[in-house]
Design a protein around this motif. Structure first.
Motif, PDB file in Angstrom:
ATOM      1  N   LYS A 150      30.937  43.693-113.401  1.00  0.00           N
ATOM      2  CA  LYS A 150      30.891  42.610-114.544  1.00  0.00           C
ATOM      3  C   LYS A 150      31.298  41.534-114.253  1.00  0.00           C
ATOM      4  CE  LYS A 150      30.194  46.087-117.654  1.00  0.00           C
ATOM      5  NZ  LYS A 150      28.814  45.964-118.686  1.00  0.00           N
ATOM      6  N   LEU A 151      32.238  41.247-113.532  1.00  0.00           N
ATOM      7  CA  LEU A 151      32.517  39.618-113.307  1.00  0.00           C
ATOM      8  C   LEU A 151      31.339  38.944-112.624  1.00  0.00           C
ATOM      9  CD1 LEU A 151      36.260  40.259-111.765  1.00  0.00           C
ATOM     10  CD2 LEU A 151      35.682  39.428-114.176  1.00  0.00           C
ATOM     11  N   ASN A 152      30.750  39.706-111.620  1.00  0.00           N
ATOM     12  CA  ASN A 152      29.546  39.108-111.146  1.00  0.00           C
ATOM     13  C   ASN A 152      28.440  38.760-112.160  1.00  0.00           C
ATOM     14  OD1 ASN A 152      30.350  38.973-108.404  1.00  0.00           O
ATOM     15  ND2 ASN A 152      29.810  41.052-107.956  1.00  0.00           N
ATOM     16  N   ALA A 153      28.380  39.605-113.175  1.00  0.00           N
ATOM     17  CA  ALA A 153      27.365  39.563-114.125  1.00  0.00           C
ATOM     18  C   ALA A 153      27.615  38.223-115.008  1.00  0.00           C
ATOM     19  CB  ALA A 153      27.144  40.734-115.124  1.00  0.00           C
ATOM     20  N   LEU A 154      29.098  37.776-114.922  1.00  0.00           N
ATOM     21  CA  LEU A 154      29.631  36.712-115.890  1.00  0.00           C
ATOM     22  C   LEU A 154      29.291  35.256-115.146  1.00  0.00           C
ATOM     23  CD1 LEU A 154      32.891  37.942-117.502  1.00  0.00           C
ATOM     24  CD2 LEU A 154      30.836  37.564-118.574  1.00  0.00           C
ATOM     25  N   GLY A 155      29.027  35.705-113.963  1.00  0.00           N
ATOM     26  CA  GLY A 155      28.536  34.275-113.031  1.00  0.00           C
ATOM     27  C   GLY A 155      29.766  34.092-112.162  1.00  0.00           C
ATOM     28  N   ALA A 156      30.955  34.787-111.932  1.00  0.00           N
ATOM     29  CA  ALA A 156      32.032  34.380-111.282  1.00  0.00           C
ATOM     30  C   ALA A 156      31.892  34.925-109.776  1.00  0.00           C
ATOM     31  CB  ALA A 156      33.275  35.000-112.028  1.00  0.00           C
ATOM     32  N   ARG A 157      32.563  34.343-108.955  1.00  0.00           N
ATOM     33  CA  ARG A 157      32.434  34.734-107.592  1.00  0.00           C
ATOM     34  C   ARG A 157      33.661  35.616-107.594  1.00  0.00           C
ATOM     35  NH1 ARG A 157      30.583  30.314-109.418  1.00  0.00           N
ATOM     36  NH2 ARG A 157      31.720  28.626-108.037  1.00  0.00           N
ATOM     37  N   VAL A 158      33.583  36.704-106.908  1.00  0.00           N
ATOM     38  CA  VAL A 158      34.670  37.550-106.801  1.00  0.00           C
ATOM     39  C   VAL A 158      35.279  37.377-105.336  1.00  0.00           C
ATOM     40  CG1 VAL A 158      35.576  40.037-106.729  1.00  0.00           C
ATOM     41  CG2 VAL A 158      33.920  39.123-108.614  1.00  0.00           C
ATOM     42  N   MET A 159      36.615  37.392-105.331  1.00  0.00           N
ATOM     43  CA  MET A 159      37.362  37.143-103.777  1.00  0.00           C
ATOM     44  C   MET A 159      38.306  38.579-103.899  1.00  0.00           C
ATOM     45  SD  MET A 159      39.873  34.516-102.025  1.00  0.00           S
ATOM     46  CE  MET A 159      38.608  33.430-101.576  1.00  0.00           C
ATOM     47  N   VAL A 160      38.133  39.317-102.854  1.00  0.00           N
ATOM     48  CA  VAL A 160      38.975  40.514-102.923  1.00  0.00           C
ATOM     49  C   VAL A 160      39.859  40.426-101.689  1.00  0.00           C
ATOM     50  CG1 VAL A 160      39.024  43.075-102.226  1.00  0.00           C
ATOM     51  CG2 VAL A 160      37.254  42.299-103.824  1.00  0.00           C
ATOM     52  N   ILE A 161      41.219  40.205-102.191  1.00  0.00           N
ATOM     53  CA  ILE A 161      42.306  40.333-100.879  1.00  0.00           C
ATOM     54  C   ILE A 161      42.593  41.630-100.582  1.00  0.00           C
ATOM     55  CG2 ILE A 161      44.497  39.359-100.498  1.00  0.00           C
ATOM     56  CD1 ILE A 161      42.721  37.129-100.709  1.00  0.00           C
ATOM     57  N   GLY A 162      42.382  41.945 -99.421  1.00  0.00           N
ATOM     58  CA  GLY A 162      42.806  43.703 -99.053  1.00  0.00           C
ATOM     59  C   GLY A 162      43.360  43.505 -97.762  1.00  0.00           C
ATOM     60  N   TRP A 163      44.072  44.618 -97.698  1.00  0.00           N
ATOM     61  CA  TRP A 163      44.809  44.734 -96.259  1.00  0.00           C
ATOM     62  C   TRP A 163      44.402  46.306 -95.775  1.00  0.00           C
ATOM     63  CZ3 TRP A 163      47.079  41.902 -99.865  1.00  0.00           C
ATOM     64  CH2 TRP A 163      47.814  40.612 -99.602  1.00  0.00           C
ATOM     65  N   ASP A 164      43.967  46.280 -94.359  1.00  0.00           N
ATOM     66  CA  ASP A 164      43.873  47.611 -93.900  1.00  0.00           C
ATOM     67  C   ASP A 164      44.816  47.691 -92.640  1.00  0.00           C
ATOM     68  OD1 ASP A 164      41.610  47.875 -95.444  1.00  0.00           O
ATOM     69  OD2 ASP A 164      40.094  47.142 -94.066  1.00  0.00           O
ATOM     70  N   PHE A 165      45.635  48.729 -92.733  1.00  0.00           N
ATOM     71  CA  PHE A 165      46.403  49.098 -91.788  1.00  0.00           C
ATOM     72  C   PHE A 165      46.907  50.411 -91.497  1.00  0.00           C
ATOM     73  CE2 PHE A 165      48.850  47.649 -95.825  1.00  0.00           C
ATOM     74  CZ  PHE A 165      49.668  48.656 -95.745  1.00  0.00           C
ATOM     75  N   GLU A 166      47.249  50.926 -90.499  1.00  0.00           N
ATOM     76  CA  GLU A 166      47.775  52.134 -90.061  1.00  0.00           C
ATOM     77  C   GLU A 166      49.241  51.938 -89.221  1.00  0.00           C
ATOM     78  OE1 GLU A 166      45.483  54.719 -87.090  1.00  0.00           O
ATOM     79  OE2 GLU A 166      43.963  53.346 -88.293  1.00  0.00           O
ATOM     80  N   PHE A 167      50.175  52.725 -89.294  1.00  0.00           N
ATOM     81  CA  PHE A 167      51.464  52.745 -88.648  1.00  0.00           C
ATOM     82  C   PHE A 167      51.842  54.310 -88.475  1.00  0.00           C
ATOM     83  CE2 PHE A 167      52.540  52.348 -93.003  1.00  0.00           C
ATOM     84  CZ  PHE A 167      53.621  52.633 -93.242  1.00  0.00           C
ATOM     85  N   THR A 168      52.864  54.218 -87.583  1.00  0.00           N
ATOM     86  CA  THR A 168      53.411  55.632 -87.584  1.00  0.00           C
ATOM     87  C   THR A 168      54.890  55.344 -87.697  1.00  0.00           C
ATOM     88  OG1 THR A 168      52.272  56.333 -85.597  1.00  0.00           O
ATOM     89  CG2 THR A 168      54.249  57.496 -85.855  1.00  0.00           C
ATOM     90  N   THR A 169      55.486  56.391 -88.660  1.00  0.00           N
ATOM     91  CA  THR A 169      56.779  56.316 -89.288  1.00  0.00           C
ATOM     92  C   THR A 169      57.714  56.638 -88.171  1.00  0.00           C
ATOM     93  OG1 THR A 169      56.966  58.463 -90.267  1.00  0.00           O
ATOM     94  CG2 THR A 169      55.920  56.693 -91.844  1.00  0.00           C
ATOM     95  N   ASP A 170      59.052  56.207 -88.080  1.00  0.00           N
ATOM     96  CA  ASP A 170      59.990  56.613 -87.306  1.00  0.00           C
ATOM     97  C   ASP A 170      60.128  58.154 -87.261  1.00  0.00           C
ATOM     98  OD1 ASP A 170      60.623  53.987 -87.091  1.00  0.00           O
ATOM     99  OD2 ASP A 170      62.305  54.123 -88.239  1.00  0.00           O
ATOM    100  N   SER A 171      59.514  58.716 -88.240  1.00  0.00           N
ATOM    101  CA  SER A 171      59.788  60.374 -88.143  1.00  0.00           C
ATOM    102  C   SER A 171      58.327  60.831 -87.547  1.00  0.00           C
ATOM    103  CB  SER A 171      59.452  61.019 -89.789  1.00  0.00           C
ATOM    104  OG  SER A 171      58.496  60.596 -90.191  1.00  0.00           O
TER     105      SER A 171
END
Length: 318
Positions: A150-171
């Motif tokens: 919908k934002l694209n249809a309004l003519g706005a450019r969309v920036m997505v700030i995203g994080w991809d991560f994985e980790f092992t907890t102390d457990s």
């Protein structure tokens, strides 16, 4: 002079808190994300992507959406109300408008309902009214794909700030966070923050990464490194079977993890295993329900941890 490039920023607050907790508790940075630093990064990155001077790129509006405790419950949670207000002050000083919805409680469980719909409606309405050139979504959920379209249809450019991560907890438990690929495909400017933070290529990149986090706290006056308190040894309990749901209380809380009293020893739990309240809302001595489990390393730990204190039930109007 080039026309001003207007930027609108919209935070999925629960997602942002999850990411900030990861960097504060489980990443070598051991620092929280900085709202001011993130906004400076956004303006700089938009200028780069749009090919315009940095001086002509401005965040003109920003909004933060999240469910949170009501005042009565927050007061019962010790310092929870205070820390909520501290973060409110940070958001306000950065010009961020806050949108909070009370966490709904039913059968002793808290749920965040409707906040994503509110997020989407506000982002669309504000973009239509204020004519943002670039809309920044700090979010990861594929449910926001229709909003991006919908934002694209309004003519706005969309920036997505995203994080991809994985980790092992102390457990020993593995934790994975991924940004929806469908959402990234709808973005004009998908930004992989984890790659930027973990693999800076130049000294300038390293300065950018450093600016994304709050200023590191000073060490104790003795100049030594802060050493974590030794963890209790986890041994097989006298009673209880793997998978059994049990009750006890919080023995101690550390930076991102804690221990639950469980004779003859104490059970480790990671902040990501707290389900119906924020880890930061827990206090030593709080009653909790948990599931007895083995970590990937074979140690006994507590998972699916629920706060058992009094929660205000939400009644429905007839």
């Amino acid at each position: 002079m080039p026309q001003l490039t207007k930027i609108g920023v919209f935070y999925d607050g629960n997602y942002f808190l999850h990411v900030s907790n990861y960097y504060n508790y489980d990443h070598p940075q051991r620092r929280r994300l900085s709202i001011t630093g993130l906004h400076q990064f956004i303006e700089s990155r938009v200028a780069q992507e749009e090919g315009v001077p940095l001086s002509r790129c401005k965040i003109v509006d920003s909004h933060y959406f999240r469910g949170r405790l009501n005042a009565t419950e927050a007061q019962q949670r010790g310092s929870a109300l205070y820390y909520d207000r501290v973060f409110d002050d940070i958001l306000m000083s950065s010009g961020v408008t806050t949108h909070y919805s009370p966490l709904r409680s039913s059968h002793g469980r808290r749920h965040e309902k409707g906040i994503d719909v509110w997020f989407a409606l506000e982002a669309y309405e504000q973009t239509a009214l204020r004519r943002f050139d670039v809309v920044v979504l700090i979010a990861s959920d594929g449910d926001y794909v229709p909003l991006a379209r919908k934002l694209n249809a309004l003519g706005a450019r969309v920036m997505v700030i995203g994080w991809d991560f994985e980790f092992t907890t102390d457990s020993g438990s593995g934790m994975v966070t991924r940004t929806s690929q469908d959402l990234l495909r709808e973005a004009s400017y998908p930004i992989a923050m984890s790659e930027l933070i973990d693999h800076p290529q130049t000294e300038a990149d390293r300065r950018v990464v450093d600016s994304l986090f709050v200023t590191e706290k000073k060490k104790e006056s003795n100049g030594g490194e802060e050493k974590p308190a030794p963890s209790p040894v986890l041994e097989d309990p006298v009673e209880g079977e793997i998978g059994e749901v049990m009750e006890s209380h919080i023995f101690s809380l550390k930076g991102g993890y804690g221990f639950i009293t469980y004779p003859p020893n104490n059970l480790f739990f990671h902040h990501t295993n707290v389900k119906n309240v924020r880890f930061e809302d827990l206090l030593e001595g709080d009653p909790v329900e948990f599931t007895l489990a083995h970590s990937d390393k074979g140690k006994l730990v507590a998972q699916e941890v629920y706060f058992l204190g009094e929660l205000e039930e939400d009644g429905e109007q007839e």
